[in-house]
Design an enzyme around this catalytic site. Structure first.
Site, short mmCIF file in Angstrom:
data_model
loop_
_atom_site.label_atom_id
_atom_site.label_comp_id
_atom_site.label_asym_id
_atom_site.label_seq_id
_atom_site.Cartn_x
_atom_site.Cartn_y
_atom_site.Cartn_z
N LYS A 176 0.82 -1.20 0.00
CA LYS A 176 0.00 0.00 0.00
C LYS A 176 0.86 1.26 0.00
O LYS A 176 1.77 1.40 0.81
CB LYS A 176 -0.93 -0.01 1.20
CG LYS A 176 -1.89 -1.19 1.21
CD LYS A 176 -2.73 -1.26 2.47
CE LYS A 176 -1.89 -1.56 3.69
NZ LYS A 176 -2.72 -1.83 4.89
N THR A 209 -8.79 9.47 8.05
CA THR A 209 -8.34 8.26 7.37
C THR A 209 -8.18 7.07 8.32
O THR A 209 -7.60 6.05 7.94
CB THR A 209 -6.99 8.52 6.68
OG1 THR A 209 -6.03 8.95 7.67
CG2 THR A 209 -7.12 9.59 5.60
N GLY A 211 -8.40 3.77 10.10
CA GLY A 211 -8.97 2.47 9.78
C GLY A 211 -8.89 2.06 8.33
O GLY A 211 -9.46 1.03 7.96
N THR A 212 -8.18 2.81 7.50
CA THR A 212 -8.14 2.47 6.08
C THR A 212 -7.49 1.11 5.83
O THR A 212 -7.96 0.33 5.01
CB THR A 212 -7.40 3.55 5.26
OG1 THR A 212 -6.14 3.82 5.89
CG2 THR A 212 -8.21 4.83 5.17
N GLY A 213 -6.40 0.82 6.53
CA GLY A 213 -5.71 -0.45 6.31
C GLY A 213 -6.55 -1.63 6.74
O GLY A 213 -6.65 -2.64 6.02
N CYS A 214 -7.17 -1.53 7.91
CA CYS A 214 -8.06 -2.59 8.39
C CYS A 214 -9.22 -2.79 7.42
O CYS A 214 -9.60 -3.93 7.09
CB CYS A 214 -8.62 -2.23 9.76
SG CYS A 214 -7.40 -1.89 11.03
#
Length: 270
Positions: A176, A209, A211-214
């Site tokens: 990412k 932003t 929590g975007t990865g989760c």
């Protein structure tokens, strides 16, 4: 009728923006039943984490056994595993279950660069958990750790994705690039051993932003549970997160969460 089941093995975010909470919201959005295994409890909000407490590895094991003995898990993901003991417990249980649709979000470093796992935990993850994954979704800082390479631009991220793939001997890598600068901000790199692709969308300008990865890894997991292949699941997940960022919630004094249920935000009459 919902019959597809996705399982998340991760930590709790008391602020509701990331971790187990974000995963279950994402599963629900995709009309997939979400089961959960808690690895740690955090006291946190939009401004940061105040405290973290690990769940005993024996309890983590018991949760996994309880869920998988009763429910047919179509896909699962891991998030924050916190320490070496929990990582090795989870890896051992998943090895026994031989579940092929595993998404690993290797939560080692935050999106802002703060280290979350010590060296022993990282080593255990590399040795025992990552080799079982169908797809691994490191952020830029995690990709640096896993590849042993410094990443300053998109080309570096591509080379890191290739290096991680070769090290793991099989798991698809979705590296990412949310922390990249300039025109490549938000570009993710896919490498599956043959196809090297850049997943690019128009960046959403928002400070909210959290929590975007989760959410991305949970959306991949949900799509896998619905029967999509890895590539289609990654594309759909990227689109979902981008849309959720457009409807991010401006709540709290820090970084608010993405809008997991964005279609409902303009229809609050019920």
């Amino acid at each position: 009728m919902i019959t597809n089941v996705a399982l998340t093995i991760a930590g709790s975010d008391s602020g509701g923006g990331a971790g187990i909470q974000a995963d279950l919201k994402t599963f629900a959005f995709h009309c997939v039943h979400g089961a959960s295994v808690l690895t740690c409890v955090t006291a946190q909000n939009t401004t940061g984490v105040a405290a973290v407490e690990a769940i005993a590895p024996s309890m983590v094991k018991a949760q996994i056994e309880a869920v998988t003995q009763d429910l047919k898990v179509d896909a699962l993901k891991t998030g924050m595993l916190l320490n070496r003991e929990i990582i090795e417990t989870v890896a051992e249980q998943l090895q026994k279950l031989n579940l092929s649709q595993l998404v690993v979000d290797p939560v080692m470093v935050s999106r802002t660069g703060s280290r979350l796992l010590d060296e022993a935990a990282v080593t255990s993850m590399q040795q025992y958990l990552l080799p079982q994954a169908a797809i691994v979704t490191p952020n830029l800082y995690e990709a640096q750790i896993l590849s042993g390479r410094e990443i300053n631009n998109l080309e570096d991220l591509k080379q890191a994705a290739i290096a991680i793939y070769e090290e793991l001997a099989g798991a698809v890598i979705l590296a990412k690039g949310g922390s990249l600068s300039g025109k490549f901000r938000g570009s993710d790199v896919w490498f599956d051993g043959n196809k090297l692709e850049v997943l690019k969308v128009t960046p959403v300008n928002t400070n909210n932003t959290h929590g975007t990865g989760c959410t991305l890894s949970a959306a991949i997991c949900a799509n896998l549970a619905l029967g999509k292949d890895l590539w289609s699941s990654a594309i759909a997940a990227k689109q979902y997160v981008t849309k959720a960022l457009e409807y991010a919630l401006d709540i709290g004094a820090g970084h608010g969460p993405v809008g997991h249920f964005f279609p409902l935000l303009n229809n609050r009459s019920f």
